[in-house]
Design a protein around this motif. Structure first.
Motif, short mmCIF file in Angstrom:
data_model
loop_
_atom_site.label_atom_id
_atom_site.label_comp_id
_atom_site.label_asym_id
_atom_site.label_seq_id
_atom_site.Cartn_x
_atom_site.Cartn_y
_atom_site.Cartn_z
N ALA A 1 -2.48 0.69 7.40
CA ALA A 1 -1.67 -0.32 6.70
C ALA A 1 -0.72 0.29 5.68
O ALA A 1 -0.21 -0.43 4.83
N SER A 2 -0.42 1.55 5.75
CA SER A 2 0.47 2.17 4.77
C SER A 2 1.85 1.54 4.82
O SER A 2 2.43 1.36 5.89
N GLY A 3 2.37 1.14 3.65
CA GLY A 3 3.68 0.51 3.55
C GLY A 3 3.65 -0.98 3.77
O GLY A 3 4.66 -1.65 3.59
N LYS A 4 2.54 -1.55 4.14
CA LYS A 4 2.43 -2.98 4.38
C LYS A 4 1.87 -3.69 3.16
O LYS A 4 1.28 -3.08 2.27
N LEU B 1 0.86 -1.19 0.00
CA LEU B 1 0.00 0.00 0.00
C LEU B 1 0.88 1.23 0.00
O LEU B 1 1.60 1.49 0.97
N ASN B 2 0.87 1.98 -1.09
CA ASN B 2 1.71 3.17 -1.24
C ASN B 2 1.11 4.33 -0.47
O ASN B 2 1.79 4.98 0.31
N TYR B 3 -0.15 4.64 -0.73
CA TYR B 3 -0.82 5.70 0.02
C TYR B 3 -2.32 5.42 0.07
O TYR B 3 -2.87 4.70 -0.74
N GLU C 1 1.08 -0.59 -10.84
CA GLU C 1 0.35 -0.03 -9.71
C GLU C 1 -1.15 -0.13 -9.96
O GLU C 1 -1.61 -0.15 -11.10
N PHE C 2 -1.88 -0.18 -8.88
CA PHE C 2 -3.33 -0.34 -8.90
C PHE C 2 -3.94 0.81 -8.12
O PHE C 2 -3.80 0.89 -6.91
N ARG C 3 -4.57 1.74 -8.83
CA ARG C 3 -5.24 2.88 -8.18
C ARG C 3 -6.69 2.50 -7.94
O ARG C 3 -7.33 1.95 -8.82
N VAL D 1 1.08 -0.78 -4.97
CA VAL D 1 2.19 -1.09 -5.87
C VAL D 1 2.44 -2.59 -5.79
O VAL D 1 2.75 -3.12 -4.73
N GLN D 2 2.27 -3.25 -6.94
CA GLN D 2 2.41 -4.70 -6.99
C GLN D 2 3.85 -5.09 -7.29
O GLN D 2 4.57 -4.36 -7.98
N ASP D 3 4.28 -6.23 -6.76
CA ASP D 3 5.63 -6.72 -7.00
C ASP D 3 5.84 -7.01 -8.47
O ASP D 3 4.94 -7.47 -9.16
N GLY D 4 7.06 -6.76 -8.94
CA GLY D 4 7.40 -7.04 -10.33
C GLY D 4 7.17 -5.84 -11.22
O GLY D 4 6.71 -4.79 -10.79
#
Length: 136
Positions: free
Chosen positions: A88-91, A37-39, A71-73, A55-58
């Motif tokens: 959960a920001s950053g998790k 979770l970016n923001y 990324e998924f908005r 932000v998804q891995d890869g």
């Protein structure tokens, strides 16, 4: 002549109702996405909605040799979902979402609407598979 005007008006109203339903209320797809979770924020001028970015891995790219982050908005509905995502920001989170064909201002700025948090982890799955330092 009055009979034909009423029939024509009824057809136009039915067509418009179908168009509005198809574009704004028909659920095109449902799924689960996971990533960091970016923001997550509450914003808007008239309608205050919850917006976030995952932000998804890869990496993926439409062109060979180019890099682009995946990324998924999304917009989120419900106070329970908002409270969970605010903490959960950053998790790493997994979110259940619905995709609509069109956006409505009171539903959010995205056609992807998150309605449930499936899981929240302190780190991403890629980090959990790493070998700890000094164990070689």
């Amino acid at each position: 002549m009055n009979k034909y005007v009423k029939i024509g008006l009824a057809i136009v109203v039915l067509f418009l109702a179908g168009f509005v339903y198809w574009n704004y209320f028909f659920v095109f797809s449902e799924g689960v996405k996971g990533g960091s979770l970016n923001y997550f924020e509450k914003k808007g001028f008239v309608f205050k909605t919850y917006e976030g970015r995952l932000v998804q891995d890869g990496f993926q790219s439409p062109q060979a040799g180019a890099l682009q982050s995946n990324e998924f908005r999304f917009s989120a509905v419900g106070s329970d979902v908002a409270q969970q995502l605010e903490r959960a920001s950053g998790k790493f989170v997994e979110l259940r979402y619905k995709e609509y064909l069109g956006k409505l201002p009171w539903r959010g700025a995205s056609k992807y609407v998150v309605y449930e948090v499936v899981e929240i982890n302190d780190s991403s799955p890629a980090r959990n598979n790493e070998i700890p330092a000094g164990t070689n």
